[in-house]
Design a protein around this motif. Structure first.
Motif, mmCIF file in Angstrom:
data_model
loop_
_atom_site.group_PDB
_atom_site.id
_atom_site.type_symbol
_atom_site.label_atom_id
_atom_site.label_comp_id
_atom_site.label_asym_id
_atom_site.label_seq_id
_atom_site.Cartn_x
_atom_site.Cartn_y
_atom_site.Cartn_z
ATOM 1 N N UNK A 293 19.795 20.087 -34.603
ATOM 2 C CA UNK A 293 19.825 19.852 -36.045
ATOM 3 C C UNK A 293 20.556 18.546 -36.354
ATOM 4 N N UNK A 294 21.607 18.253 -35.599
ATOM 5 C CA UNK A 294 22.303 16.982 -35.794
ATOM 6 C C UNK A 294 21.399 15.789 -35.546
ATOM 7 N N UNK A 295 20.720 15.768 -34.410
ATOM 8 C CA UNK A 295 19.872 14.621 -34.101
ATOM 9 C C UNK A 295 18.672 14.565 -35.041
ATOM 10 N N UNK A 296 18.239 15.724 -35.547
ATOM 11 C CA UNK A 296 17.139 15.727 -36.516
ATOM 12 C C UNK A 296 17.577 15.098 -37.836
ATOM 13 N N UNK A 297 18.817 15.362 -38.270
ATOM 14 C CA UNK A 297 19.321 14.703 -39.479
ATOM 15 C C UNK A 297 19.358 13.193 -39.286
ATOM 16 N N UNK A 298 19.852 12.750 -38.139
ATOM 17 C CA UNK A 298 19.867 11.306 -37.877
ATOM 18 C C UNK A 298 18.447 10.759 -37.819
ATOM 19 N N UNK A 299 17.560 11.475 -37.138
ATOM 20 C CA UNK A 299 16.183 11.023 -37.014
ATOM 21 C C UNK A 299 15.405 11.042 -38.304
ATOM 22 N N UNK A 300 15.861 11.830 -39.288
ATOM 23 C CA UNK A 300 15.130 11.926 -40.555
ATOM 24 C C UNK A 300 15.108 10.619 -41.322
ATOM 25 N N UNK A 301 15.994 9.685 -40.951
ATOM 26 C CA UNK A 301 16.049 8.390 -41.633
ATOM 27 C C UNK A 301 15.125 7.354 -41.004
ATOM 28 N N UNK B 207 17.898 3.585 -48.290
ATOM 29 C CA UNK B 207 16.480 3.493 -48.571
ATOM 30 C C UNK B 207 15.580 3.689 -47.384
ATOM 31 N N UNK B 208 16.108 4.165 -46.278
ATOM 32 C CA UNK B 208 15.280 4.330 -45.094
ATOM 33 C C UNK B 208 14.730 5.750 -44.978
ATOM 34 N N UNK B 209 14.968 6.559 -45.961
ATOM 35 C CA UNK B 209 14.434 7.918 -45.935
ATOM 36 C C UNK B 209 14.652 8.559 -47.287
ATOM 37 N N UNK B 210 13.993 9.697 -47.546
ATOM 38 C CA UNK B 210 14.219 10.383 -48.799
ATOM 39 C C UNK B 210 15.640 10.905 -48.859
ATOM 40 N N UNK B 211 16.261 10.912 -50.029
ATOM 41 C CA UNK B 211 17.642 11.358 -50.121
ATOM 42 C C UNK B 211 17.764 12.815 -49.693
ATOM 43 N N UNK B 212 16.864 13.652 -50.207
ATOM 44 C CA UNK B 212 16.731 15.025 -49.749
ATOM 45 C C UNK B 212 18.042 15.670 -49.374
ATOM 46 N N UNK C 224 8.512 28.120 -48.041
ATOM 47 C CA UNK C 224 9.933 28.477 -48.074
ATOM 48 C C UNK C 224 10.772 27.678 -47.092
ATOM 49 N N UNK C 225 10.159 26.744 -46.354
ATOM 50 C CA UNK C 225 10.856 26.065 -45.261
ATOM 51 C C UNK C 225 11.320 24.672 -45.683
ATOM 52 N N UNK C 226 12.579 24.356 -45.343
ATOM 53 C CA UNK C 226 13.177 23.080 -45.713
ATOM 54 C C UNK C 226 12.756 21.983 -44.741
ATOM 55 N N UNK C 227 12.644 20.768 -45.265
ATOM 56 C CA UNK C 227 12.364 19.580 -44.459
ATOM 57 C C UNK C 227 13.511 18.602 -44.653
ATOM 58 N N UNK C 228 14.112 18.162 -43.565
ATOM 59 C CA UNK C 228 15.223 17.234 -43.643
ATOM 60 C C UNK C 228 14.733 15.919 -44.227
ATOM 61 N N UNK C 229 15.459 15.417 -45.242
ATOM 62 C CA UNK C 229 15.062 14.187 -45.903
ATOM 63 C C UNK C 229 14.198 14.415 -47.126
ATOM 64 N N UNK C 230 14.001 15.677 -47.521
ATOM 65 C CA UNK C 230 13.174 15.989 -48.682
ATOM 66 C C UNK C 230 13.812 17.107 -49.485
ATOM 67 N N UNK C 231 13.600 17.057 -50.809
ATOM 68 C CA UNK C 231 14.082 18.141 -51.666
ATOM 69 C C UNK C 231 13.096 19.309 -51.701
ATOM 70 N N UNK C 232 11.879 19.083 -51.247
ATOM 71 C CA UNK C 232 10.820 20.082 -51.386
ATOM 72 C C UNK C 232 10.864 21.114 -50.261
ATOM 73 N N UNK C 233 10.296 22.269 -50.542
ATOM 74 C CA UNK C 233 10.093 23.298 -49.537
ATOM 75 C C UNK C 233 8.621 23.313 -49.146
ATOM 76 N N UNK C 234 8.367 23.520 -47.857
ATOM 77 C CA UNK C 234 7.017 23.400 -47.329
ATOM 78 C C UNK C 234 6.613 24.667 -46.598
ATOM 79 N N UNK C 235 5.337 24.734 -46.238
ATOM 80 C CA UNK C 235 4.887 25.810 -45.367
ATOM 81 C C UNK C 235 5.581 25.661 -44.020
#
Length: 473
Positions: free
Chosen positions: A42-50, A437-442, A69-80
């Motif tokens: 999860x840590x490296x995914x947060x870094x990679x989300x940018x 600006x390198x990724x969604x604030x999410x 209902x599933x969260x995406x790192x770097x996005x405010x939206x919930x996805x399938x």
């Protein structure tokens, strides 16, 4: 009676863990290792989300218009669940900072964890169930990886792309509580549709294929839940996995070890200390040890020779890297930046560092070779990505150091505080990238958010629901 297939054995074991008592039989040591894998991934995914490739994956998820209902790192939206797993697994592998396992030479957690999290959020599962699903996916994928005896990897297949859907599917099938027939069909669908080539190395395809592997595993499980059938003999069929991918070789006996030998313990999981292909890490450790022990002035180095196994030589193909992805598969870059900066950090994976004159000059002095030591019986098994490093100083003196295992490997693990420090650094890197600006604030994380998430992950088995795992509240 027809003997059970590999998929039959996997399905039997997965379904045997539906009972609460059976889950309690998973050793505490295995659950602890799995919890650290989740923290690290999860840590490296947060870094990679940018990264740009993670933004691309999120854009595809948004374009699909898939809500859930599933969260995406770097996005405010919930996805399938499939869309979220695709985006998050891409982020998890985007920086090549995620863990490895030698049972198949595979990046396991970057695919399995996002899949397990997405389905757990879809099902409103507990943290305990998430951790169990991750263990189920990991053990199944690594059992198959061990059964290939590395033939798959040695023949040019990228094992993360090939084996990842199996681990993701197993985790999803357990969370969805599929029955034995459905579980076997799900695995058959996952195996029959799998694939991945090492040609992806050095390009965005590598991270995106990790994302697709996580997505494919979930889709296979969801299809089976709706009644779709899959080939239960997908390994043994004359046009199946064993013949097409693995030169006809497959050690079915490893399936019988599920639940008795835990692959998360042996061979274990290697957590990366630096954000480069693991093939370079032992050589970096050896070179750094020589410089420290002998107080070497880097400017006095005339030549560095890294004697490595063939697999390392084959993986690190970029002697003059021009991009971040190429730099991560470059022994000269790994050695030069480590010696000049004291380590390789995420901020060094920047085009500007690749153009620095001291880096360019030192890279020219680094060479790789595959010496006769690696032909000796047991040498590669004892040090699969080891290195013997020789440094020649101005004036002709040679210094030498052998490193069998990199620090961070299962045999030489990072301390708990180092794992947690890496997590916080990754959270800050993801936050900085999103802010600039390198990724969604999410839900990219700052230090406070990182501390809150780390606290949740350290007590994952007590969380009543994982839907709020990434919430900053």
């Amino acid at each position: 009676m027809t003997p059970p297939t590999a998929i039959d054995r996997l399905a039997d074991w997965i379904c045997s863990l539906h009972a609460d008592r059976a889950v309690r039989n998973i050793p505490a040591s295995v659950r602890s290792i799995a919890a650290n894998c989740l923290i690290d991934t999860i840590g490296v995914a947060f870094a990679g989300s940018a990264t740009a490739v993670a933004r691309t994956a999120r854009a595809i998820a948004v374009d699909a218009g898939s809500r859930g209902d599933a969260a995406v790192l770097g996005s405010h939206h919930l996805f399938s669940a499939p869309a979220a797993a695709f985006a998050n697994a891409t982020s998890a592998h985007a920086l090549d900072f995620d863990d490895n396992c030698y049972a198949g030479f595979v990046h396991g957690s970057a695919v399995i964890a996002p899949a397990a999290i997405a389905v757990a959020q879809k099902r409103n599962a507990s943290g305990r169930d998430l951790l169990t699903a991750f263990i189920v996916g990991s053990e199944c994928e690594y059992a198959v990886g061990a059964a290939t005896n590395s033939v798959l990897y040695d023949h040019g297949w990228w094992t993360t792309g090939v084996l990842g859907p199996i681990g993701a599917c197993a985790a999803a099938a357990w969370l969805l509580k599929l029955d034995r027939r459905q579980t076997a069909s799900a695995l058959g669908l996952a195996v029959a549709g799998t694939g991945g080539m090492k040609a992806c190395f050095g390009t965005d395809a590598k991270a995106l294929m990790a994302g697709r592997a996580a997505e494919a595993g979930i889709v296979a499980a969801l299809l089976a839940a709706q009644g779709a059938s899959g080939p239960h003999d997908a390994f043994e069929h004359w046009n199946g996995f064993n013949g097409l991918f693995n030169q006809g070789e497959f050690n079915l006996a490893t399936m019988a070890q599920l639940g008795m030998q835990w692959f998360l313990e042996s061979p274990g999981v290697d957590i990366k200390r630096i954000p480069l292909c693991l093939s370079s890490h032992a050589a970096v450790d050896a070179a750094m040890a020589l410089v420290a022990r002998h107080a070497i002035d880097v400017a006095a180095i005339e030549e560095i020779v890294c004697d490595v196994p063939q697999i390392v030589f084959a993986n690190l193909i970029y002697n003059q890297p021009a991009t971040r992805q190429q730099a991560q598969f470059s022994m000269p870059f790994a050695i030069a930046v480590s010696l000049l900066y004291g380590s390789v950090q995420l901020q060094h994976l920047d085009g500007a560092v690749l153009q620095e004159q001291p880096v360019l000059e030192l890279m020219k002095r680094v060479k790789m070779t595959v010496g006769p030591r690696w032909s000796l019986e047991g040498a590669c098994e004892a040090a699969p990505e080891g290195a013997n490093v020789r440094i020649r100083l101005r004036g002709g003196d040679w210094l030498e150091e052998f490193q069998a295992q990199a620090r961070g490997s299962a045999q030489c693990p990072m301390r708990q505080d180092e794992i947690e420090a890496k997590f916080m650094q990754c959270m800050e890197a993801g936050s900085a990238g999103n802010v600039h600006g390198q990724g969604g604030s999410g839900n990219g994380g700052d230090r406070d958010t990182g501390a809150l998430l780390l606290s949740r992950l350290k007590s994952i088995e007590t969380l009543p629901s994982v839907r709020e795992l990434f919430s900053v509240r």
